[in-house]
Motif scaffolding. Sequence first.
Motif, PDB file in Angstrom:
ATOM      1  N   THR A 102       0.860  -1.191   0.000  1.00 49.20           N
ATOM      2  CA  THR A 102       0.000   0.000   0.000  1.00 49.20           C
ATOM      3  C   THR A 102       0.893   1.238   0.000  1.00 49.20           C
ATOM      4  O   THR A 102       2.085   1.149   0.311  1.00 49.20           O
ATOM      5  CB  THR A 102      -0.869   0.066   1.272  1.00 49.20           C
ATOM      6  N   PHE A 103       0.324   2.380  -0.342  1.00 52.54           N
ATOM      7  CA  PHE A 103       1.104   3.630  -0.298  1.00 52.54           C
ATOM      8  C   PHE A 103       1.676   3.857   1.094  1.00 52.54           C
ATOM      9  O   PHE A 103       2.812   4.310   1.245  1.00 52.54           O
ATOM     10  CB  PHE A 103       0.208   4.814  -0.694  1.00 52.54           C
ATOM     11  N   ALA A 104       0.887   3.523   2.110  1.00 51.03           N
ATOM     12  CA  ALA A 104       1.319   3.781   3.482  1.00 51.03           C
ATOM     13  C   ALA A 104       2.557   2.964   3.861  1.00 51.03           C
ATOM     14  O   ALA A 104       3.345   3.369   4.708  1.00 51.03           O
ATOM     15  CB  ALA A 104       0.180   3.479   4.449  1.00 51.03           C
ATOM     16  N   GLN A 105       2.719   1.801   3.209  1.00 51.58           N
ATOM     17  CA  GLN A 105       3.855   0.941   3.571  1.00 51.58           C
ATOM     18  C   GLN A 105       5.163   1.354   2.895  1.00 51.58           C
ATOM     19  O   GLN A 105       6.215   0.847   3.222  1.00 51.58           O
ATOM     20  CB  GLN A 105       3.540  -0.513   3.196  1.00 51.58           C
ATOM     21  N   VAL A 106       5.080   2.265   1.939  1.00 49.72           N
ATOM     22  CA  VAL A 106       6.301   2.681   1.235  1.00 49.72           C
ATOM     23  C   VAL A 106       7.145   3.538   2.178  1.00 49.72           C
ATOM     24  O   VAL A 106       6.631   4.468   2.796  1.00 49.72           O
ATOM     25  CB  VAL A 106       5.947   3.488  -0.035  1.00 49.72           C
ATOM     26  N   VAL A 107       8.418   3.195   2.277  1.00 49.04           N
ATOM     27  CA  VAL A 107       9.281   3.914   3.214  1.00 49.04           C
ATOM     28  C   VAL A 107      10.010   5.063   2.526  1.00 49.04           C
ATOM     29  O   VAL A 107      10.568   4.900   1.451  1.00 49.04           O
ATOM     30  CB  VAL A 107      10.323   2.941   3.824  1.00 49.04           C
TER      31      VAL A 107
END
Length: 582
Positions: A14-19
Motif C-alpha cells: 500500500t502507499f502507506a507501507q512505502v518507506v
Amino acid sequence: MSYQALYRVWRPQTFAQVVGQEAITQTLKNAVISKQTSHAYLFTGPRGTGKTSVAKILAKALNCLHPVDGEPDNTCEICTAINEGSEPDVIEIDAASNNGVDEIRDIRDKAKYAPAEAKVKVYIIDEVHMLSTGAFNALLKTLEEPPEHVAFILATTEPNKIPATIISRTQRFDFRRITSADIQKHLALILDDKGISYDQKALAVIARAADGGMRDALSILDQVLSFGQDHVTEANARSVTGSVTTAQLGAYLKAVHGGDAASGMGIIDDILSAGRDSARLLEDLIAYARDLLVQQSAPKLIDAAEMALLDEQFADLAKALPSRWLYHAIDAMSSTQQQLRATNQPDLYLQVLTVRLSEPLPEVSGATAAAAAPAPQRNDADAATIAKLQQAVQQLQATVQTLSTTGTSAPQKAKAAPKRSGRRPAAVNTNAIYPILEHATRDDLNKLKDVWPDVLDRLAGMQKSMMKISEPVAASPDGVIVSFDNDFYIEQVKSDATLLQDMADGLKAMTGRDERVVLVEQKQWPTVRQNFIKEVGFKKSKQQEQENPPLQPQPAPEKQEPEVVKKITDLLGSDNVQIKND
Ligand SMILES: [Zn+2]
C-alpha cells in the motif's frame, strides 16, 4: 519451505507501507481519491528507492474493486491478480530486455482496446531509458493521444536519457534516496517481526552501505542473516558490507594528519588484508572525514542514526583535525576515488594517497588564507612545526633542482629559475633531458625496460609504491628518462634525493653503468620529445651537412631518410615519428 528474499516478502503493498517517499505517495493517493490521475507518469530515482513498487500499488489503486481512502485493499480479485502477476490488464515491460520498436508498436495497437477485466489498462515500463529511438517515437505517438482507459507508468534511473518530448507528456515524480534513519527503522521493524535481536550499529552499517536504496539494504540484511539467525551483530554487518570500523578510520586520519605515513600504510594494509574492498574503504574514509567537518561546524546536523556509528574518539578527532586539513583530505581522497576506477592497482593508489596526506599542507597565500572560512584553530607549536617542515621541503626541492640541472655541465640556457610555488605543472628540465635524448637508442631503452622492474624492487616499500606508476621512455648509455603519470607525485619524487640516488644505485647494480635518472611528467613527454626533434634534431642535421658536404650529387634525396630522422626513428620507434616536409 524455501527461503524468500526479504525484499520480496517485505515489498510494500500500500502507499502507506512505502518507506521514505511520503510526498510522492500522498500526492498519488490524493489523485486516486479525487479521480485526477494522469495518463502518464515518469518515476525517476536511484535503484531500490521504490519506483516499481509504487507503480504496482498505483496500478492496484486505479483498479481496486473496494479501495479504501485511495489505497488498494489487496484482497479483491483484481488486487490479488495484480499481486500474483496474473492480471492481463496490468502489463510490466522491462525495457532493458524488450527495447524493440515492435514491443511498443504492440502496445500502440493493443492499448486501443478496452481493458478486459480492470477499469484501467496499466503499462509499467521499467528502465524506460533503454528504449531505442524508434521505440521512443512509437511511445510518443501513444502518449500524444492516450486512450481514455490507459495509464503509462515509466520508471528510470536515468531520466537524462529520456527525450524531452516524452518527459513533457508525463507527470514526473523524483524518488529520493531513503535516509539512513528510515532504512534503519524499517530493518528494525522487520527484525522485530522475525523475533531476531540486533546491534543498532549493525543496522547503521547496513544502511550506510545501502546508500539510500531499500532493496540493497534488505539484500544485505539477508546476507547478514545467513551468518546466523539469532542475532545481527555489527561484525557480521561489516563483513558483509566490507566496511571498516570507525576506530580504524579515525586511527588512519590521525596517523596521516600527524605525518606518520608508515602507520597510515600499516592501517591500510591491515584493512585490505582483512579482505576489505579499497573503493569501499575510501567511501568510508570520505564519509568519516565529512562527519568530522559537520561535527565541527554544526554537530546537530549529524544524523542521529549515523551517530550510532561514531565512537568515542570521534569528538576528540573533530577537535584535533583542522577543517582546512579535512577539506584537503576529502579532495585528495575523492581524486583517488576517480583514479581507482581506472586502475587495477588500487593498493598502490591508496599508498600514494597516504604519503600525500602525510605531507604538510601547502602554504596558503595571505589573501587566500584570509578569505578562507574560519581560521583553523591550530596552536602555535603546530604552526611552527609546519613552517619548519615546509622550509625543509623547499630547500630539498631547490637542492635537487640544482643537482639535476648541473648533472651534465653548467646550465647552458640560464633562464631565470621559475619560482616553484605549490604544485604547478612540473618544470621540464630540458638541460638534463636533451643530452640523454641525443645519445638515446632503442636498444638502450629495451634493455632498460628489462631491468626497470628489478631496479624498483630494490627500493624501500613506500618509494617502490610511488615509482610503480613510472615508465621508462628513453635511455642512452649514461642516462634514462622516466615518465610519471601524476604531476603531484612527480614533484615529490624529484625532491626525494635518497630515492633518486637509490634508483641510480639500482641501475648501476643491474647494468654496471653510471646512469642518471631524469623524470618527466607523462602528459608533458610528447611535447618534450617533439621540441627536442625540432630544436636539437634539425640543428644537428644542418651541422652534419656543413661538416660533410655532399661530394657528388645525391641520387634521390627525397627517398633517403635524413640522418636525423633515421636517428629519431631509431630512438623512438617509427610509430612515434611523423615527418612533415615544410
Ligand atoms: Zn482491491
